[in-house]
Design a protein around this motif. Structure first.
Motif, mmCIF file in Angstrom:
data_model
loop_
_atom_site.group_PDB
_atom_site.id
_atom_site.type_symbol
_atom_site.label_atom_id
_atom_site.label_comp_id
_atom_site.label_asym_id
_atom_site.label_seq_id
_atom_site.Cartn_x
_atom_site.Cartn_y
_atom_site.Cartn_z
ATOM 1 N N VAL A 147 -1.217 9.675 8.212
ATOM 2 C CA VAL A 147 -1.163 10.255 7.131
ATOM 3 C C VAL A 147 -2.409 11.416 6.633
ATOM 4 O O VAL A 147 -3.210 10.505 6.505
ATOM 5 N N LEU A 148 -1.875 12.564 5.934
ATOM 6 C CA LEU A 148 -2.991 12.890 5.696
ATOM 7 C C LEU A 148 -2.017 13.614 4.072
ATOM 8 O O LEU A 148 -1.210 14.417 3.902
ATOM 9 N N THR A 149 -3.159 13.154 3.442
ATOM 10 C CA THR A 149 -2.771 13.668 2.094
ATOM 11 C C THR A 149 -4.273 14.009 1.114
ATOM 12 O O THR A 149 -4.620 13.988 1.908
ATOM 13 N N ILE A 150 -3.225 14.477 -0.122
ATOM 14 C CA ILE A 150 -4.246 15.098 -1.310
ATOM 15 C C ILE A 150 -4.703 14.165 -2.588
ATOM 16 O O ILE A 150 -3.707 14.068 -3.079
ATOM 17 N N ASP A 151 -5.372 13.613 -2.427
ATOM 18 C CA ASP A 151 -5.790 13.137 -4.309
ATOM 19 C C ASP A 151 -4.443 12.208 -4.852
ATOM 20 O O ASP A 151 -4.070 12.209 -5.787
ATOM 21 N N LEU A 152 -4.918 10.922 -4.025
ATOM 22 C CA LEU A 152 -3.630 9.959 -4.778
ATOM 23 C C LEU A 152 -4.172 9.189 -5.357
ATOM 24 O O LEU A 152 -5.178 9.276 -6.139
ATOM 25 N N HIS A 153 -2.732 8.648 -6.594
ATOM 26 C CA HIS A 153 -3.040 8.282 -7.934
ATOM 27 C C HIS A 153 -3.961 6.704 -7.789
ATOM 28 O O HIS A 153 -4.534 7.209 -8.825
ATOM 29 N N ALA A 154 -4.067 6.157 -6.535
ATOM 30 C CA ALA A 154 -4.425 5.541 -6.573
ATOM 31 C C ALA A 154 -4.774 5.108 -4.839
ATOM 32 O O ALA A 154 -3.927 4.617 -4.046
ATOM 33 N N SER A 155 -6.419 4.696 -5.334
ATOM 34 C CA SER A 155 -7.288 4.959 -3.661
ATOM 35 C C SER A 155 -6.856 3.469 -2.825
ATOM 36 O O SER A 155 -6.375 4.019 -1.788
ATOM 37 N N GLN A 156 -6.273 2.655 -3.740
ATOM 38 C CA GLN A 156 -6.179 1.911 -2.579
ATOM 39 C C GLN A 156 -4.422 2.215 -1.838
ATOM 40 O O GLN A 156 -4.268 0.458 -1.542
ATOM 41 N N ILE A 157 -3.352 2.799 -2.302
ATOM 42 C CA ILE A 157 -2.060 2.929 -0.903
ATOM 43 C C ILE A 157 -2.823 3.389 0.296
ATOM 44 O O ILE A 157 -1.927 2.554 0.641
ATOM 45 N N GLN A 158 -4.201 3.722 0.444
ATOM 46 C CA GLN A 158 -4.659 3.937 1.367
ATOM 47 C C GLN A 158 -3.846 2.153 2.304
ATOM 48 O O GLN A 158 -3.985 2.712 3.585
ATOM 49 N N GLY A 159 -4.285 1.111 0.927
ATOM 50 C CA GLY A 159 -4.265 -0.058 2.342
ATOM 51 C C GLY A 159 -2.635 -0.281 2.698
ATOM 52 O O GLY A 159 -2.517 -1.684 2.908
#
Length: 333
Positions: free
Chosen positions: A136-148
């Motif tokens: 997944v490639l995305t820009i400026d998630l509302h919360a960075s921990q969503i990557q986990g």
């Protein structure tokens, strides 16, 4: 004998294919043009009962496919369109399937704050991974921990340097400018405000709004904005209610001018009317989300080159961190 490089072998065996879906067609075209790769012809048909049928017009067998879809309004329709295409590509024996999602909806639902509340951001991650995606490639998630929430790599790009560069290039703010204060609209955005402020060596302030709803009768500021030029920074603008309240708080605390910088402009409900009624100098956003109409004084910065660089680095097995280093050098020099 002419030697052939590893990259050339990769391109021969696993050519890049790019698909742009219906969320933000203009951005899709810009990204493909920057990459120098034409978009695959993809037909999306909606049946009378709302079901979606997707046809990919050419073979993707053995290809590294990048699917660009901004999950914007209509959110559920665009998300389902993405899911169906991902399933089709998986069944068509694509070598890799990569999701390029400029705006990832449901990112605000990243934690459980009360009983019987879902964590929808995790559900979205599960649903995307059911189709066998590779990245997944995305820009400026509302919360960075969503990557986990994902068991596949998530490359999280940042538009903040692009927004900061706009303010520098247009003389709105300068490095070591004593007249600029970066303002967070609430406590949760303090980290983002601090990062944004580093590009100008500017101090930050926080709008200390109390209670579940924003109360215009209370104007609490943490930090000094009196006589200052303020830049309110946030990751997104939705209905505009929080921004309106923050703007009034900042002016009530003595600010002289107020600008806004945000990555995603959702502009739902009466947002355009609300924003047009605010005494703002400019609202600077990116083009991750497409609308037919925008508020007055809104400036849109394109993320096409940022996304194209991300795709290129992934395809050629280069570190995404190089993009961050390049942004920092370009903006902070």
């Amino acid at each position: 004998m002419t030697s052939i490089t590893k990259e050339e072998i990769h391109k021969l065996l696993n050519p890049m294919k790019v698909i742009g879906l219906g969320g933000n067609p203009q951005l899709n075209e810009k990204v493909a043009s920057t990459l120098g790769v034409p978009l695959i012809e993809t037909t999306v048909h909606h049946f009378s009962d709302g079901e979606i049928q997707v046809n990919v017009a050419e073979s993707v067998r053995g290809c590294d496919v990048f699917v660009i879809q901004s999950i914007q309004d209509p959110v559920n329709e665009n998300f389902m369109e993405l899911e169906i295409v991902l399933d089709a590509l998986h069944r068509a024996s694509a070598h890799t399937v990569n999701c390029v999602i400029p705006y990832l909806a449901y990112s605000r639902s990243d934690t459980k704050t009360r009983s019987r509340e879902p964590i929808t951001a995790k559900l979205i991650a599960n649903l995307l991974q059911l189709t066998g995606i590779d990245r997944v490639l995305t820009i400026d998630l509302h919360a960075s921990q969503i990557q986990g929430f994902y068991n596949v790599p998530v490359d999280h790009l940042h538009a903040i340097p692009l927004l900061a560069q706009y303010f520098l290039d247009n003389g709105i703010a300068a490095k070591d400018d004593d007249d600029v204060v970066v303002v967070s609209p609430d406590h949760s955005g303090t980290k983002l405000a601090r990062v944004f402020g580093q590009y100008f060596n500017a101090p930050i302030a926080i709008v200390d709004q109390r209670g579940a709803r924003y109360d215009d009768s209370v104007h609490d500021m943490i930090g000094d904005v009196k006589g200052k030029k303020c830049i309110i920074v946030d990751d997104l603008i939705d209905t505009g209610t929080r921004l309106a309240s923050s703007t009034r708080s900042v002016f009530a605390a003595g600010a002289t001018k107020v600008y806004v910088a945000a990555t995603h402009a959702l502009l739902s409900q009466d947002a355009i009317k609300i924003l047009n009624g605010l005494p703002l100098e400019q609202i600077v956003v990116t083009d991750t989300i497409k609308h037919e109409k925008y508020p007055d004084r809104m400036v849109r910065i394109s993320v096409d080159r940022l996304l194209a660089k991300g795709i290129d680095h992934i395809y050629n097995d280069r570190s995404i961190h190089d993009i961050f280093d390049e942004q920092n050098r370009f903006t902070k020099d």
